[in-house]
Design a protein around this motif. Sequence first.
Motif, mmCIF file in Angstrom:
data_model
loop_
_atom_site.group_PDB
_atom_site.id
_atom_site.type_symbol
_atom_site.label_atom_id
_atom_site.label_comp_id
_atom_site.label_asym_id
_atom_site.label_seq_id
_atom_site.Cartn_x
_atom_site.Cartn_y
_atom_site.Cartn_z
ATOM 1 N N HIS A 1 4.225 -1.297 -4.016
ATOM 2 C CA HIS A 1 5.131 -2.379 -3.684
ATOM 3 C C HIS A 1 4.525 -3.434 -2.744
ATOM 4 N N TYR B 1 8.067 -3.770 -10.478
ATOM 5 C CA TYR B 1 8.034 -2.596 -9.627
ATOM 6 C C TYR B 1 9.045 -1.595 -10.286
ATOM 7 N N ILE C 1 18.097 3.135 -0.609
ATOM 8 C CA ILE C 1 17.962 2.498 -1.886
ATOM 9 C C ILE C 1 18.032 3.417 -3.134
ATOM 10 N N GLN D 1 11.093 -5.962 3.200
ATOM 11 C CA GLN D 1 11.863 -6.238 4.281
ATOM 12 C C GLN D 1 11.836 -5.155 5.232
ATOM 13 N N GLY E 1 12.319 -1.174 -9.732
ATOM 14 C CA GLY E 1 13.038 -2.453 -9.624
ATOM 15 C C GLY E 1 12.774 -3.498 -8.468
ATOM 16 N N ILE E 2 12.731 -4.606 -8.851
ATOM 17 C CA ILE E 2 12.380 -5.780 -8.018
ATOM 18 C C ILE E 2 13.173 -5.688 -6.654
ATOM 19 N N TRP E 3 14.435 -5.476 -6.937
ATOM 20 C CA TRP E 3 15.271 -5.178 -5.704
ATOM 21 C C TRP E 3 14.870 -4.373 -4.487
ATOM 22 N N ARG E 4 14.286 -3.228 -5.302
ATOM 23 C CA ARG E 4 13.730 -2.063 -4.084
ATOM 24 C C ARG E 4 12.508 -2.418 -3.500
ATOM 25 N N LYS E 5 11.715 -3.199 -4.379
ATOM 26 C CA LYS E 5 10.208 -3.821 -3.912
ATOM 27 C C LYS E 5 10.717 -4.612 -2.736
ATOM 28 N N GLU E 6 11.797 -5.454 -2.920
ATOM 29 C CA GLU E 6 12.156 -6.629 -1.898
ATOM 30 C C GLU E 6 12.642 -5.822 -0.708
ATOM 31 N N TRP E 7 13.477 -4.950 -0.893
ATOM 32 C CA TRP E 7 13.946 -4.027 0.144
ATOM 33 C C TRP E 7 12.851 -3.405 0.854
#
Length: 163
Positions: free
Chosen positions: A125, A137, A13, A149, A140-146
């Motif tokens: 995170h 985060y 990421i 998951q 970035g939120i997309w990294r937190k989500e990754w």
Amino acid sequence: MKNTHKAYYNSPIGLVEVTSSDNAILSVDFVEKEEDASEKHPEVLVQCIKELDEYFKGQRKNFTVKLETQGTEFQKKVWNELTRIPFGDTVSYKYIAEAINNPKAVRAVGNANHNNFLGIIIPCHRVVGTNGKLTGYAGGIWRKEWLLQHEKNCGILNVEPTV
């Protein structure tokens, strides 16, 4: 002034910059590009890169590398509590505030998370809004989500660390 050293890790990421003193990790942060990395890497920096690699490969759930946190006593209390959140789980900012016996400090907990310079290792995170929604985060939120998951997937596989 103490010596500082830098190394980089290409995670799935993005690029992670790790900064250390001669004997402790000072920061772990997502960056856009490499700056001048240290030519000589102290053992603690080598260990951190190895542990990050194991984490991203799903082989490590807990970090053992020596850290040096720099912040207020309140921030350190919050960060210490973050390290207690189990791999693959999430808790709310309110939960952290209550866990440190300061239930009205929800926003201050969020601010301490924002000032956590040891991302991933001190797992900010794993903190979400009271309603379960992903909130701020630095990476970035997309990294937190990754990351969340990734940890859920590793938990399903029950992969144990290989050290």
